[in-house]
Design an enzyme around this catalytic site. Structure first.
Site, mmCIF file in Angstrom:
data_model
loop_
_atom_site.group_PDB
_atom_site.id
_atom_site.type_symbol
_atom_site.label_atom_id
_atom_site.label_comp_id
_atom_site.label_asym_id
_atom_site.label_seq_id
_atom_site.Cartn_x
_atom_site.Cartn_y
_atom_site.Cartn_z
ATOM 1 N N LYS A 13 -74.978 95.664 58.589
ATOM 2 C CA LYS A 13 -75.248 94.654 58.277
ATOM 3 C C LYS A 13 -76.678 94.579 59.277
ATOM 4 C CE LYS A 13 -71.543 92.305 59.970
ATOM 5 N NZ LYS A 13 -71.291 93.105 60.286
ATOM 6 N N ARG A 87 -67.547 84.639 59.730
ATOM 7 C CA ARG A 87 -66.771 85.642 60.045
ATOM 8 C C ARG A 87 -65.412 85.065 59.668
ATOM 9 N NH1 ARG A 87 -70.243 88.879 63.809
ATOM 10 N NH2 ARG A 87 -68.170 91.268 63.962
ATOM 11 N N ARG A 121 -72.267 106.040 67.791
ATOM 12 C CA ARG A 121 -73.174 104.743 67.618
ATOM 13 C C ARG A 121 -73.591 104.372 69.417
ATOM 14 N NH1 ARG A 121 -72.422 98.849 64.484
ATOM 15 N NH2 ARG A 121 -71.088 98.638 66.117
ATOM 16 N N ARG A 154 -71.562 100.602 72.722
ATOM 17 C CA ARG A 154 -71.097 99.404 73.049
ATOM 18 C C ARG A 154 -69.827 99.216 73.569
ATOM 19 N NH1 ARG A 154 -72.414 95.944 67.824
ATOM 20 N NH2 ARG A 154 -70.153 95.522 68.227
ATOM 21 N N ARG A 165 -60.909 95.886 65.235
ATOM 22 C CA ARG A 165 -61.163 94.669 65.415
ATOM 23 C C ARG A 165 -61.382 95.152 63.779
ATOM 24 N NH1 ARG A 165 -66.971 97.176 67.821
ATOM 25 N NH2 ARG A 165 -68.260 96.458 66.091
#
Ligand code: AMP
Length: 211
Positions: A13, A87, A121, A154, A165
């Site tokens: 996103k 969300r 990531r 992160r 998550r």
């Protein structure tokens, strides 16, 4: 015009919102980026949300609504892409009472692919550009190609937190997709494709949404 990008963690996103910012001049409002900024500046809000974010749980609706009210008031007349909001169904309902949403685009990615993406990531500590250790490595080790700042992982990108998550996404955010389906505002792109192919699908959808 307000467009919402939705999708599970790792769906891309943020990358696609950045594409819309650069190629179409959209204002990008990313609630994850806004919250991470509060955390790094150690503001009162940042201190309140840091632990929740690093666990991979959702920050309270009240905090998000307050933050979004300020952001949306600033950009009321402009083309805006929302990344990471809403969300929950409560957030979606609140947003519907505040602004007209032109369309909601779901970037749909398979679960195994999401996990592979998140586990490798790397994020720029300054401009939030996204890299991947094997699939999209930076030109220089751990340094952002765009702004030269250090890359980091992160704190919520570990395997255990990613799984949490994804559970949070299934239980709290997937119902938001149904909310928009029932209002005929829902569109979907295949997010398993590469970045450029997803952007092309977005371009096609946007021309449908605009007309
Ligand atoms: P993201 O960068 O979009 O993955 O967001 C990072 C984290 O910020 C999430 O795991 C949540 O803790 C928090 N967050 C971002 N957007 C929202 C939202 N709309 N509602 C609740 N928490 C959020």
């Amino acid at each position: 015009m307000i467009v919402i990008l939705m999708g599970a963690p790792g769906a891309g996103k943020g990358t696609q919102a950045e594409y819309l910012r650069q190629s179409k001049g959209f204002i990008k409002v990313s609630t994850g980026d806004l919250l991470r900024r509060e955390v790094s500046l150690k503001t009162d809000l940042g201190k309140r949300v840091e632990a929740i974010m690093s666990q991979g749980s959702l920050v309270s609706d009240d905090i998000l609504m307050e933050m979004m009210k300020a952001a949306l008031a600033k950009y009321a007349e402009l083309n805006c892409v929302l990344d990471g909001f809403p969300r929950t169904v409560a957030q979606a309902d609140w947003l519907a009472g505040l602004v007209k949403v032109a369309g909601v685009i779901h970037v749909d990615v398979d679960r195994e692919e999401l996990i592979r993406r998140i586990e490798g990531r790397l994020i720029c500590s300054s401009c939030e550009a996204v890299y991947h250790v094997t699939r999209k490595p930076p030109m220089n080790d751990m340094v952002c190609d765009k702004c030269g700042s250090l890359l980091k992982t992160r704190p919520d990108d570990t395997r255990e937190k990613v799984l949490h998550r994804l559970d949070v996404y299934t239980s709290q955010t997937k119902p938001v997709l149904d909310y928009y389906k029932s209002r005929n505002q829902y569109f979907c792109v295949d997010g398993n494709a590469g970045e450029v192919a997803v952007s092309q699908q977005l371009d096609m959808l946007l021309s449908r949404i605009e007309h």
